[in-house]
Enzyme design. Sequence first.
Site, PDB file in Angstrom:
ATOM      1  N   GLU A   1       0.844  -1.197   0.000  1.00 28.29           N
ATOM      2  CA  GLU A   1       0.000   0.000   0.000  1.00 28.29           C
ATOM      3  C   GLU A   1       0.880   1.249   0.000  1.00 28.29           C
ATOM      4  OE1 GLU A   1      -2.499   3.031   0.256  1.00 28.29           O
ATOM      5  OE2 GLU A   1      -3.149   0.993  -0.222  1.00 28.29           O
ATOM      6  N   GLN A   2       0.546   2.218  -0.857  1.00 26.76           N
ATOM      7  CA  GLN A   2       1.398   3.408  -0.948  1.00 26.76           C
ATOM      8  C   GLN A   2       1.253   4.353   0.247  1.00 26.76           C
ATOM      9  OE1 GLN A   2       0.563   5.750  -4.400  1.00 26.76           O
ATOM     10  NE2 GLN A   2      -1.542   6.250  -3.798  1.00 26.76           N
TER      11      GLN A   2
ATOM     12  N   TYR B   1     -27.730   6.901   4.642  1.00 29.21           N
ATOM     13  CA  TYR B   1     -27.929   5.698   5.457  1.00 29.21           C
ATOM     14  C   TYR B   1     -26.968   5.730   6.636  1.00 29.21           C
ATOM     15  CZ  TYR B   1     -24.161   4.254   2.248  1.00 29.21           C
ATOM     16  OH  TYR B   1     -22.999   4.204   1.488  1.00 29.21           O
TER      17      TYR B   1
ATOM     18  N   ASP C   1     -11.896  -1.104  -9.160  1.00 28.87           N
ATOM     19  CA  ASP C   1     -11.910   0.166  -9.893  1.00 28.87           C
ATOM     20  C   ASP C   1     -10.738   0.315 -10.841  1.00 28.87           C
ATOM     21  OD1 ASP C   1     -14.242   0.973  -8.716  1.00 28.87           O
ATOM     22  OD2 ASP C   1     -13.313   2.396  -7.324  1.00 28.87           O
TER      23      ASP C   1
END
Length: 392
Positions: free
Chosen positions: A32-33, A212, A290
């Site tokens: 993870e960066q 919500y 994504d």
Amino acid sequence: MTLSVAIIGGGIGGLSAALALLREGFDVQVYEQAARFGEIGAGIQISPNASRLLYRYGLAEAMHRYGVRPRAVHQKRWDDARTLQRAPLGPEVEARFGAPYFHFHRGDLAALLAGAMPTERTHAGHRLVDVDERGERIVARFDNGASAEADLLIGADGIHSRVRHLVFGPEKPRFTGCVAWRGLVPAERIAHLEIEVASHNWMGPGAHCVHYWVSAGRFMNVVCVVEHGAWTSESWTDKGRVEDVLALYEGWHPTVRGLISAFPETFIWALHDRLPLPRWSQGRVTLLGDACHPMLPMMAQGAAQAIEDGAALAALLKAMPDDVPAALRRYEDVRKPRATRLQEASAANRVRFHLPDGPDQQKRDHAMATSGDRSFDNIAWLYQHDAAEAQP
């Protein structure tokens, strides 16, 4: 020999894929960066097609501790709160589809996923700068001077994927014309509104508003989406002005305006989409979530589809461990049609949610009331799917 996998990106998609692969016995490392694992943003919806997978990874107890189980999805008219459609999301959904529906704060869900990973398999502060394929091995290099070598590299690094850029070249996003504002409202600020534990979608001319409960009911997640905005930045961390949002929702129901007025702060981002990629994989590198199929948020399936990707990929690699490129080709064949369908449905909802008052809006409202696009029969293709059953 155990297949080794390097995952670039420690968000919800990358961590859930790591858990799926670990469950099948693969040697997985996640890079993870950011300086620590976690997610920015606000709410996220996890439907049964994704929650059943997370349950298998041993996360049920934590999901019930941090998540919220909505009773229904309630679609309403913008000005008078008239119900256009109401469909159950509570025990009825779990009984029909075998898994529950959850609302989460993104940070809560990312934290419980990270907490389920062995710490020696997660590496923060690693920003990818290069990918080099050497025969049957992939080498990833990071800006801190470290490198990693694996049999397979997965780009789970989001809509601005560095892996996609390095392997497939630069890509230009398309601005949809929609701008979104989000706010996270403490429960005590809106107790007087007496808002049901449900997913609420208010539809009006050129805009809609979804809200919500998240974080075990401590906050209300609110997202306001408006057509024809002038803002074009895609960042989730740009701050907006609450008074600007309130002005755009002039004339809307007091509940919507009350929620916006209660924002402690708001963040603004422009909604972009991408042309479908002709392929997701090259050699021993592939993409998920994504990074390869970003979708507008109007089906609430972005995270769920990333979770599905990881489960399908794990199942296919288990079935075809000796031919990684073939497993990746099959992964695309299995996943692309479903992801594309949801991309298209999300884009269609953008138009449908924002119809101006008139004949088309009346037809939409009648169809919602009579056929019910969220009825169990109509939604079964989405909720009953089990991505881990992908076959070679």
